[in-house]
Scaffold this motif. Structure first.
Motif, PDB file in Angstrom:
ATOM      1  N   HIS A 149       9.729  -2.547  -7.642  1.00 30.86           N
ATOM      2  CA  HIS A 149       8.718  -2.601  -8.683  1.00 30.86           C
ATOM      3  C   HIS A 149       7.326  -2.437  -8.096  1.00 30.86           C
ATOM      4  N   ALA A 150       7.060  -3.152  -7.004  1.00 30.89           N
ATOM      5  CA  ALA A 150       5.746  -3.053  -6.365  1.00 30.89           C
ATOM      6  C   ALA A 150       5.515  -1.645  -5.830  1.00 30.89           C
ATOM      7  N   LEU A 151       6.548  -1.063  -5.231  1.00 33.37           N
ATOM      8  CA  LEU A 151       6.400   0.303  -4.709  1.00 33.37           C
ATOM      9  C   LEU A 151       6.099   1.275  -5.840  1.00 33.37           C
ATOM     10  N   ALA A 152       6.779   1.090  -6.954  1.00 34.40           N
ATOM     11  CA  ALA A 152       6.559   1.998  -8.081  1.00 34.40           C
ATOM     12  C   ALA A 152       5.144   1.846  -8.628  1.00 34.40           C
ATOM     13  N   THR A 153       4.657   0.616  -8.730  1.00 33.03           N
ATOM     14  CA  THR A 153       3.305   0.452  -9.271  1.00 33.03           C
ATOM     15  C   THR A 153       2.260   0.948  -8.271  1.00 33.03           C
ATOM     16  N   ALA A 154       2.504   0.710  -6.984  1.00 32.93           N
ATOM     17  CA  ALA A 154       1.566   1.229  -5.980  1.00 32.93           C
ATOM     18  C   ALA A 154       1.560   2.757  -6.031  1.00 32.93           C
ATOM     19  N   GLU A 155       2.712   3.338  -6.301  1.00 29.65           N
ATOM     20  CA  GLU A 155       2.791   4.793  -6.383  1.00 29.65           C
ATOM     21  C   GLU A 155       2.000   5.300  -7.593  1.00 29.65           C
ATOM     22  N   ILE A 156       2.091   4.559  -8.688  1.00 22.59           N
ATOM     23  CA  ILE A 156       1.319   4.965  -9.871  1.00 22.59           C
ATOM     24  C   ILE A 156      -0.177   4.927  -9.544  1.00 22.59           C
ATOM     25  N   ILE A 176       0.868  -1.181   0.000  1.00 18.84           N
ATOM     26  CA  ILE A 176       0.000   0.000   0.000  1.00 18.84           C
ATOM     27  C   ILE A 176       0.908   1.235   0.000  1.00 18.84           C
ATOM     28  N   TYR A 177       0.593   2.169  -0.836  1.00 22.00           N
ATOM     29  CA  TYR A 177       1.373   3.412  -0.909  1.00 22.00           C
ATOM     30  C   TYR A 177       0.439   4.559  -0.574  1.00 22.00           C
ATOM     31  N   VAL A 235      -6.313  11.540   2.302  1.00 22.50           N
ATOM     32  CA  VAL A 235      -5.143  10.845   1.747  1.00 22.50           C
ATOM     33  C   VAL A 235      -5.536  10.058   0.501  1.00 22.50           C
ATOM     34  N   CYS A 236      -4.552   9.807  -0.332  1.00 26.19           N
ATOM     35  CA  CYS A 236      -4.741   8.914  -1.467  1.00 26.19           C
ATOM     36  C   CYS A 236      -3.920   7.663  -1.228  1.00 26.19           C
ATOM     37  N   CYS A 251      -1.471   5.289  -6.714  1.00 23.38           N
ATOM     38  CA  CYS A 251      -1.746   6.395  -5.787  1.00 23.38           C
ATOM     39  C   CYS A 251      -1.871   7.713  -6.557  1.00 23.38           C
ATOM     40  N   LYS A 252      -1.012   7.896  -7.546  1.00 32.87           N
ATOM     41  CA  LYS A 252      -1.087   9.116  -8.364  1.00 32.87           C
ATOM     42  C   LYS A 252      -2.412   9.136  -9.112  1.00 32.87           C
ATOM     43  N   ALA A 253      -2.834   7.970  -9.573  1.00 35.41           N
ATOM     44  CA  ALA A 253      -4.113   7.895 -10.270  1.00 35.41           C
ATOM     45  C   ALA A 253      -5.235   8.328  -9.337  1.00 35.41           C
ATOM     46  N   ALA A 254      -5.123   7.919  -8.064  1.00 37.28           N
ATOM     47  CA  ALA A 254      -6.132   8.315  -7.081  1.00 37.28           C
ATOM     48  C   ALA A 254      -6.166   9.836  -6.959  1.00 37.28           C
ATOM     49  N   LYS A 255      -5.004  10.456  -7.011  1.00 37.56           N
ATOM     50  CA  LYS A 255      -4.944  11.923  -6.949  1.00 37.56           C
ATOM     51  C   LYS A 255      -5.622  12.534  -8.167  1.00 37.56           C
ATOM     52  N   ASP A 256      -5.272  11.984  -9.329  1.00 39.17           N
ATOM     53  CA  ASP A 256      -5.842  12.527 -10.561  1.00 39.17           C
ATOM     54  C   ASP A 256      -7.365  12.413 -10.565  1.00 39.17           C
ATOM     55  N   ARG A 257      -7.842  11.410  -9.893  1.00 37.00           N
ATOM     56  CA  ARG A 257      -9.286  11.183  -9.933  1.00 37.00           C
ATOM     57  C   ARG A 257     -10.012  11.883  -8.808  1.00 37.00           C
ATOM     58  N   GLY A 258      -9.406  12.844  -8.208  1.00 39.72           N
ATOM     59  CA  GLY A 258     -10.135  13.692  -7.263  1.00 39.72           C
ATOM     60  C   GLY A 258      -9.744  13.511  -5.815  1.00 39.72           C
ATOM     61  N   ARG A 259      -8.677  12.835  -5.506  1.00 40.02           N
ATOM     62  CA  ARG A 259      -8.151  12.687  -4.151  1.00 40.02           C
ATOM     63  C   ARG A 259      -9.107  11.961  -3.205  1.00 40.02           C
TER      64      ARG A 259
END
Ligand code: C2E
Ligand code: CA
Ligand code: CA
Length: 752
Positions: A446-453, A343-344, A430-431, A455-463
């Motif tokens: 790799h897992a951290l990077a994908t979880a981060e992506i 989880i990120y 939080v996202c 998480c960024k998507a969660a931000k883009d979609r309105g936090r």
């Protein structure tokens, strides 16, 4: 000189020494051929590396004096010189860290000069070996940053430290758990106790060790633990109980007890280190009490380095280490599911909170959110502060759905955080991104990077939301910026909307060798505009498109160069192709390259591949196999961006690269920063010894070009030597280039 270098290759394998210092030793031997031996000690006078079995045996005082001297002398490499016997002298230099702390001591044993039996001056020797001292400083600094805590103990604690390092010598990659075990063991072995225990309730640490090597059943120690932790919290000092009869009956078992408090950074007591002995054993005396205090302090240092002080969560490094250990550990339970999740977490708009209410409120928010995270995790999960306002957790044996539920609970709990309750309310949201830990070569990053992506998507979609990374449905994780770029990139890949440029790499001394170029990709926009790689490669990386990009480059480079094979061949130009780490991971990539080489009829000698230091070290086994196959065909390899990775020079001997490309950041700096200059010089010298050539990047001015030449670098690349131009144009002009270069004739084009 080479005889000295090669005389004792086995020195690296000596179990008592740290082989990763070997290249530095070699470098020193190279810089000063009259050396007989090199000995490296850490800042506590513990031996860490020695060439040819030199141990300075009866001259141990040199190291002590050298450290003492460094404490009073603030110069960069304080040193002392001593004649140690009729025909040799020792030069001992302290290596300092970023502050004035002493990271270690390098001692050089040199032959006295010829018949005159006269020693070189200290200043002369220092100047001679400065470049390699500089490299050693970097290595030692990295090590200390990466978790060697010994340094934090003061000088008076060296004996203890020696004791601990002695027992840890064989544990090459000692984890923190191992280090705790050593502390317990020190109590048993070195202090002759029957039982040692370490308790830190907040961190779920409850460890014990008996003389048999086994822990005690935790229940058997419950009472002692409770009483001792309470007592420590009240009294805040070391407790010695030798006279059992005098002790309040419910405190003491029938044991003599020596217990020391373990404190956190702000000196609050957070735990206890306790030693127990039967009544007939010798009393605990002041000396033992002092050692117990030091061991408790050592435990505290391990804990401190493992946990972030503000949130109480693990540091990123500790997190990675523990998960690393967990992922390689053999399964204890066969039926256990082996899928783990990451989880990120990223706090929304923390900068607004910081700016409006102050950093201290921001810190409180981070601490509160960390608590929400910790409280909602199942038993066995690990959590860490990755950086700033980013937290992460690993849930073992959980599928994505279960992890997403946990993430959702954390999100809901975070909305209730209000650190300034009452005055000036604000919302905390939080996202979170959730991703599986897969089975790649570097599963955690790799897992951290994908979880981060995600998480960024969660931000883009309105936090204030949770997004789950799912391979099969990439729509979930698209970031807006990536979306645009990736669309264009896919399009460009499909319709060949790229161009290859070539930048010359020129010899710095004389007109020797063949012309060389680095191929650099550019994307062509709708209106024919040139889009530099910085605009699309990072998105390509996030979308795992680098292997596709690299394939495009390999195919088009082979085709274009193959079409001009006569020019290319007779000029013997070499062209370097950049490859990404993702391509190294891709098992079919190598075959692709060899096929393209075959079908294009291009002589493999024309190609050089550039791999970054980070990608190579991260995939060392695959990188080696990849390199060997292509080198056997005649291709060359360069290690790109050298000096920026966290790797040490020690890796170099395992890699058969032909060139080191010294990262542009050092080169640029070289005029005004003497450390960068020393680094470059040392890299150039070491490369020579390892039969590699060096290339300096970013040679932007004539001044730099001259400097690089003086420092012993072989090739330069940069605006001062030539800018990149389209490969197609270059190929037409290549014969002009040839005229300016002294060419050896060497048939490189295969008969077609
Ligand atoms: P790199 O491999 O370190 O390439 C050198 C970069 O430095 C190039 O930027 C080059 O144009 C730039 N450069 C050269 N001389 C100078 C100088 O004197 N001063 C300054 N400031 N810069 C200089 P470019 O072409 O934008 O490429 C950036 C990075 O993109 C490359 O760094 C490389 O990592 C990556 N890249 C470029 N082309 C490819 C490719 O075909 N495949 C892959 N996988 N990566 C590529
Ligand atoms: Ca490159
Ligand atoms: Ca580079």
């Amino acid at each position: 000189m080479n005889a000295v270098l090669d005389a004792n290759p086995a020195a690296a394998g000596r179990s008592a020494t740290d082989a990763s210092f070997e290249p530095y030793g070699r470098l020193l031997l190279l810089l000063m051929p009259s050396l007989r031996g090199v000995v490296v000690h850490d800042g506590f006078a513990n031996l860490v590396w020695t060439s040819d079995d030199w141990d300075l045996g009866e001259h141990a005082d040199i190291i002590r004096d050298s450290i003492a001297n460094a404490l009073s002398d603030v110069s960069e490499y304080p040193g002392i010189m001593r004649e140690i016997d009729a025909d040799s002298a020792a030069y001992s230099f302290a290596v300092r860290g970023e502050a004035t702390d002493v990271l270690g001591v390098v001692t050089l044993v040199a032959k006295l000069r010829g018949m005159r039996t006269e020693a070189f001056s200290l200043a002369y020797v220092r100047q001679l070996v400065q470049p390699s001292l500089e490299c050693l400083r970097r290595e030692m600094t990295l090590r200390t940053r990466l978790g060697s805590r010994e340094r934090d103990l003061s000088e008076s604690e060296r004996g203890l430290d020696l004791m601990l390092t002695m027992s840890s010598r064989n544990a090459v990659d000692a984890s923190d758990a191992d280090e705790f075990a050593l502390i317990l063991k020190a109590g048993i072995d070195h202090m002759g106790c029957a039982l040692a225990a370490l308790w830190v309730p907040d961190k779920n640490i409850s460890l014990s060790l008996t003389r048999s090597g086994q822990p005690m059943a935790p229940e058997a120690l419950n009472r002692a633990r409770q009483h001792l932790t309470n007592w420590m919290q009240l009294q805040q000092r070391t407790l010695v109980i030798n006279h059992i009869a005098k002790v309040v009956s419910n405190v003491a078992a029938p044991y003599k007890i020596l217990a020391s408090p373990i404190r956190n950074r702000s000196e609050r007591v957070i735990g206890v280190y306790a030693l127990f002995n039967p009544p007939n054993a010798a009393d605990f005396d002041a000396h033992k009490a002092r050692i117990a205090e030091l061991l408790a302090k050592k435990a505290a240092l391990i804990i401190q380095s493992q946990y972030d002080p503000n949130t109480g969560l693990m540091t990123r490094h500790a997190f990675e280490r523990q998960i690393g250990a967990l992922l390689v550990a053999p399964k204890s339970n066969v039926s256990a599911r082996d899928s783990h999740s990451i989880i990120y977490l990223d706090i929304d708009r923390l900068h607004v909170i910081n700016e409006t209410f102050g950093m201290h409120v921001g810190d409180q928010v981070i601490a509160c959110v960390a608590e929400c995270l910790a409280q909602n995790l199942p038993v066995g999960a690990l959590s860490a502060r990755i950086s700033g306002d980013r937290l992460a957790a690993m849930i073992p044996e959980s599928d994505l759905e279960a992890a997403a539920t946990v993430a959702e609970n954390v999100r809901a709990a975070a909305t209730k955080v209000n650190p300034r309750a009452g005055q000036g309310a604000f919302d905390v949201t939080v996202c979170l991104g959730v991703a599986p830990i897969g089975r790649s070569e570097n599963p955690l990053p790799h897992a951290l990077a994908t979880a981060e992506i995600a998480c960024k998507a969660a931000k883009d979609r309105g936090r204030n939301r949770v997004e789950v990374f799912q391979d099969s449905d990439q729509s979930i994780i698209r970031r807006h910026t990536d979306l645009l770029v990736i669309g264009k990139l896919r399009d460009a890949l499909e319709h060949d909307h790229f161009r290859l440029d070539a930048q010359p790499i020129l010899p710095l001394r004389g007109n020797y060798g063949r012309p060389r170029f680095e191929l650099l990709i550019r994307m062509l926009g709708d209106r024919g505009e040139i889009i530099p790689p910085s605009k699309f490669l990072s998105s390509a990386e996030r979308y795992q498109l680098m292997p596709t990009v690299d394939r495009w480059v390999v195919r088009h480079a082979c085709q274009l160069l193959g079409q001009h094979s006569v020019v290319v061949g007779s000029g013997m130009a070499r062209f370097a192709i950049n490859l990404s780490g993702q391509s190294l991971q891709d098992d079919t990539f190598l075959e692709y390259v060899t096929n393209e080489l075959k079908t294009s009829h291009l002589a493999p000698e024309v190609l050089c591949f550039e791999l970054t230091e980070t990608a190579t070290i991260g995939n060392i086994a695959k990188a080696q196999a990849f390199m060997h196959t292509l080198q056997d065909l005649g291709c060359q390899f360069a290690l790109d961006d050298f000096g920026t990775g966290v790797s040490s020079l020690a890796y170099l001997k395992d890699l058969s690269v032909n060139y080191l490309k010294i990262d542009g950041s050092f080169v640029r700096d070289a005029i005004k920063n003497s450390r960068s200059e020393s680094m470059i010089k040392a890299i150039a010298q070491l490369a020579k010894a390892m039969h590699m050539d060096t290339i300096a990047e970013y040679v932007e001015t004539d001044e730099l070009r001259v400097r690089m030449t003086e420092l012993g670098v072989d090739y330069g690349q940069g605006f001062a030597m030539g800018k990149a131009q389209p490969l197609q144009e270059l190929l037409k002009e290549l014969d002009i280039f040839e005229a300016s270069v002294d060419i050896r004739v060497d048939p490189l084009v295969r008969a077609t």
